[in-house]
Enzyme design. Structure first.
Site, short mmCIF file in Angstrom:
data_model
loop_
_atom_site.label_atom_id
_atom_site.label_comp_id
_atom_site.label_asym_id
_atom_site.label_seq_id
_atom_site.Cartn_x
_atom_site.Cartn_y
_atom_site.Cartn_z
N HIS A 101 1.26 -1.34 -0.16
CA HIS A 101 -0.48 0.39 0.32
C HIS A 101 1.08 1.32 -0.27
CE1 HIS A 101 0.28 -0.25 4.73
NE2 HIS A 101 0.33 1.00 4.99
N ASP B 61 0.85 -7.20 2.40
CA ASP B 61 1.38 -5.85 1.88
C ASP B 61 2.49 -6.15 1.98
OD1 ASP B 61 1.07 -3.29 1.65
OD2 ASP B 61 -0.21 -3.43 3.41
N SER C 21 4.05 2.39 8.53
CA SER C 21 3.94 1.19 7.68
C SER C 21 5.37 1.29 6.64
CB SER C 21 3.08 1.78 5.96
OG SER C 21 1.90 1.65 6.44
N1 ARG Z 1 -4.58 0.25 7.44
C1 ARG Z 1 -3.14 0.28 6.92
C2 ARG Z 1 -2.60 1.79 7.37
O1 ARG Z 1 -3.05 2.73 8.00
C3 ARG Z 1 -3.55 -0.40 5.48
C4 ARG Z 1 -3.96 0.90 4.76
C5 ARG Z 1 -3.67 -0.17 3.19
N2 ARG Z 1 -4.58 -0.82 2.69
C6 ARG Z 1 -6.25 -0.86 2.79
N3 ARG Z 1 -6.72 -1.79 2.45
N4 ARG Z 1 -7.33 0.35 2.01
O2 ARG Z 1 -2.13 2.71 6.29
N1 GLU Z 2 -0.90 1.09 7.93
C1 GLU Z 2 -0.39 2.50 8.74
C2 GLU Z 2 0.51 3.15 7.51
O1 GLU Z 2 0.24 3.33 6.63
C3 GLU Z 2 0.43 2.06 9.85
C4 GLU Z 2 -0.14 1.06 10.48
C5 GLU Z 2 -1.15 2.05 10.97
O2 GLU Z 2 -1.62 3.33 11.64
O3 GLU Z 2 -0.90 1.71 13.14
O4 GLU Z 2 1.36 3.75 8.23
#
Ligand code: ARG
Ligand code: GLU
Length: 663
Positions: free
Chosen positions: A84, A206, A599
């Site tokens: 991502h 990921d 991330s």
């Molecule tokens: N929650 C994770 C973060 O904050 C992963 C985000 C990407 N994945 C998604 N399905 N949108 O970045």
């Molecule tokens: N998915 C998040 C990011 O893009 C990291 C996970 C979080 O926020 O803990 O940085």
């Protein structure tokens, strides 16, 4: 006497280790190293951060694309980060004919690695405290200017810690030629999609792979076909032994933003006003975009990154509101503040600070809300459609979706922006065109056509006045830091409040809030109690992917090659005995405190070897930017063994493993 001594001894022995909480500054990590070693870290503070020792781990960690983290895994500049985090880059190279988002991308030679405009990575050269220099009269600009002259493409900034109680200078070396090397298909890299996002048990692979290029002298350089793979001072060795519950883990990366010390007023604002409104606005935006995506394959690709980006915070805010409410954080903060006040009553330095913070909050909340509402609505609309966009095949297909977004966001702005901060052009426009909807449609028609005329000028004036209003609010609050609710006065008061808290609450482990500077967090691989009687184990496996696999559901439709690997148990060296059967580890939980920006961060074992790549938190952790609870908050990483298996068996790109250091 003897009894008393024994009791004392007992109390001392029974004293729990420090909770796994905090995001620590690497240059000050020696203060934590005793606790880290007690928990299973076998290296030294110098191994983590040193300006004299090139082999310190900091030289293997980069800020990726100004919002994620990545780590070096070869002596030839190979980088791992999240799928991502590489998403924009992967999307930008994708077309319906070469759809790397859907099918993945594997460069078969260095010549096939794809350059990415506007993508950079930054190494931290060093950080140093400059509180005294600034207090002594040196300007921040002068300090930064001097630092940037130290090396080629050096970038510097000064960030405050503990609301200005300390100032630190950060000097970075920036590399601008970063190429895409590999990405798994989305059905692996985004497996579970937005359905599983922020959720455990998780099965997302990921990750994506990039490479840093430099000039012939190993210096930063703009893209050139003559550039060569960068030779880093340090890269991570990879442990193939894996992790099990209880193992020490450390995360090294660039957490973006936390607000652990805000007062109950601000938490209440977030829970009752800000988050719910932003969630509502985004729900509508997502519906419109998803409808467009469902109607056409090219639109699905075009809006993929945009949809994922909007959905990510949208879902997180929902978990955050639930968590803050369920855990009564506002009430807990109120009691904490009342206790502090009792202590502060007799201390003139501190006895009015909470009252003043409350008064300042009353001044700030309306302009700040206006700013947030503008940001989520009119501000997010394009000023123009560029010539490049217009040439894309997909452009004509976007019309209905774009128009619907205009109408929707004009309406949301009208509904939600506090009257006293509504720009006059908007109010006039609604009158002139008879309704918000007509006004929005006329403005859209003008931008879509893109020809210079009065209507387009009118729209541009509106967009400019929105920017001006943002600026006006910022000036009025006298602050640049509006990512969170803030004003100059509020920051000054927080400086005092935090100083007071640290004097009063000597038990608490105070760490500076995350602000996209390099941090270390540590803890261990561990499950948690999700709900009464419901324990969540810390490891997931390929068997869980197969259990979720469903060709009918877009988010759970895995590639045939992965099914085949499972069918034949062709796991190679990545197979392991987990939860009583032979499988491949996929994701794991740990107690490291993380946030957005972490991330792609390396998860490191007690010997400093890479065991995983961080990518998310669990549902109960979505509140942790405001209230981290070590008993339930967990970060989620993809197990490095799954990453390597996908590279080798799905991507058939085993040659990438040859340049890594596998242990
Ligand atoms: N929650 C994770 C973060 O904050 C992963 C985000 C990407 N994945 C998604 N399905 N949108 O970045
Ligand atoms: N998915 C998040 C990011 O893009 C990291 C996970 C979080 O926020 O803990 O940085």
């Amino acid at each position: 006497m003897k009894n008393k001594l024994l009791t004392l001894l007992f109390v001392l022995l029974a004293l729990p280790a420090l909770a796994d909480e905090g995001m620590w500054l690497p240059s000050l990590i020696s203060g934590r190293i005793g606790d880290m070693r007690a928990k299973g870290f076998r290296l030294t503070a110098e191994d983590i951060y040193s300006i004299n020792n090139d082999a310190s781990m900091k030289n293997a960690v980069v800020l990726f694309d100004n919002g994620c983290t990545a780590e070096l895994v070869s002596s030839e500049g190979l980088l791992l980060t999240n799928h991502h985090c590489g998403y924009d880059a992967i999307q930008s190279h994708s077309t319906v004919a070469h759809d790397y988002l859907t099918h993945g991308f594997w460069a078969r030679s260095r010549a096939e690695e794809l350059p990415n405009k506007g993508l950079d990575v930054k190494f931290l050269v060093r950080m140093e405290e400059v509180t005294d220099r600034v207090a002594g009269g040196e300007t921040r600009e002068a300090i930064i200017e001097k630092a940037e002259k130290e090396g080629v493409n050096y970038k510097a900034c000064i960030e405050q810690m503990y609301y200005g109680n300390q100032l630190f200078l950060f000097i970075y070396e920036q590399f601008d030629d970063v190429r895409l090397v590999a990405a798994p298909p989305s059905s692996i890299g985004k497996f579970g999609g937005d359905t599983d996002n922020w959720i455990w048990p998780r099965h997302t692979g990921d990750f994506s792979v990039f490479r840093i290029y430099a000039d012939k002298n190993n210096r930063p350089a703009a893209y050139s076909k003559d550039n060569v793979p960068y030779r880093p001072k340090r890269h991570f060795a990879i442990s193939t032994k894996g992790v099990k519950e209880g193992d020490f883990t450390m995360i090294y990366g660039f957490p973006g933003n936390t607000q652990e010390y805000i007062t109950s007023d601000v938490v209440e604002y977030i829970v009752n006003i800000s988050d719910p409104q932003k969630i509502d606005i985004r729900t509508g935006r997502l519906d419109i975009i998803a409808k467009g995506q469902a109607s056409d394959a090219a639109l699905r690709i075009h809006y993929a990154a945009k949809h994922a980006g909007i959905a990510n915070a949208w879902k997180k805010w929902q978990g955050e509101v639930l968590g803050l409410k369920r855990n009564h954080i506002v009430d807990k903060k109120r009691r904490y503040e009342a206790d502090f006040q009792q202590w502060a009553e007799t201390r003139p330095e501190y006895n009015t600070v909470l009252r003043e913070l409350h008064e300042e909050y009353e001044q700030v909340k309306e302009p700040y809300l206006a700013r947030e509402m503008m940001f989520e609505t009119l501000y997010s609309l394009p000023k123009n459609y560029t010539a490049e966009e217009r040439e894309e095949e997909v452009f004509a297909k976007r019309q209905a979706t774009e128009e619907a977004l205009f109408v929707y966001l004009f309406n949301e702005y009208d509904k939600r922006c506090p009257e006293s901060f509504k720009v006059s052009e908007f109010v006039e426009g609604v009158k002139t065109y008879g309704s918000v909807e007509n006004y929005a449609r006329e403005m859209f028609a003008a931008v879509w056509k893109g020809e210079k005329n009065d209507r387009l000028d009118e729209y541009h004036t509106l967009k400019e006045s929105i920017v001006r209003m943002q600026k006006y609010i910022q000036d009025r609050l006298e602050t640049k830091h509006l990512r969170n609710m803030s004003s100059k006065r509020m920051n000054e008061l927080y400086t005092v409040y935090i100083r007071g808290l640290r004097e009063w609450d000597t038990e608490r482990a105070f760490f500076p809030d995350a602000n996209l500077t390099l941090r270390v967090a540590y803890g261990s691989v561990m499950g948690y109690e999700y709900a009464d009687g419901e324990y969540h184990k810390p490891l997931t496996t390929l068997d869980g992917i197969i259990a979720k696999d469903n060709p009918e559901i877009y988010d759970y439709d895995i590639p045939e090659s992965l099914r085949e690997i499972f069918r034949t148990k062709d796991y190679g060296r990545w197979g392991a005995e987990i939860n009583g059967h032979y499988t491949v580890p996929v994701c794991f939980l740990a107690t490291n405190q993380t946030t957005g920006g972490n991330s792609g961060s390396p998860i490191i074992n007690g010997d400093g070897e890479l065991v995983g790549i961080n990518f998310d938190r669990t549902w109960l952790s979505t509140m942790s930017d405001i209230a981290f609870d070590p008993s339930i908050c967990r970060n989620i990483s993809v197990d490095i063994r799954y990453v390597l298996m996908v590279i080798e068996k799905v991507g058939k790109a085993g040659y990438l493993l040859d340049e890594m250091t596998l242990r």
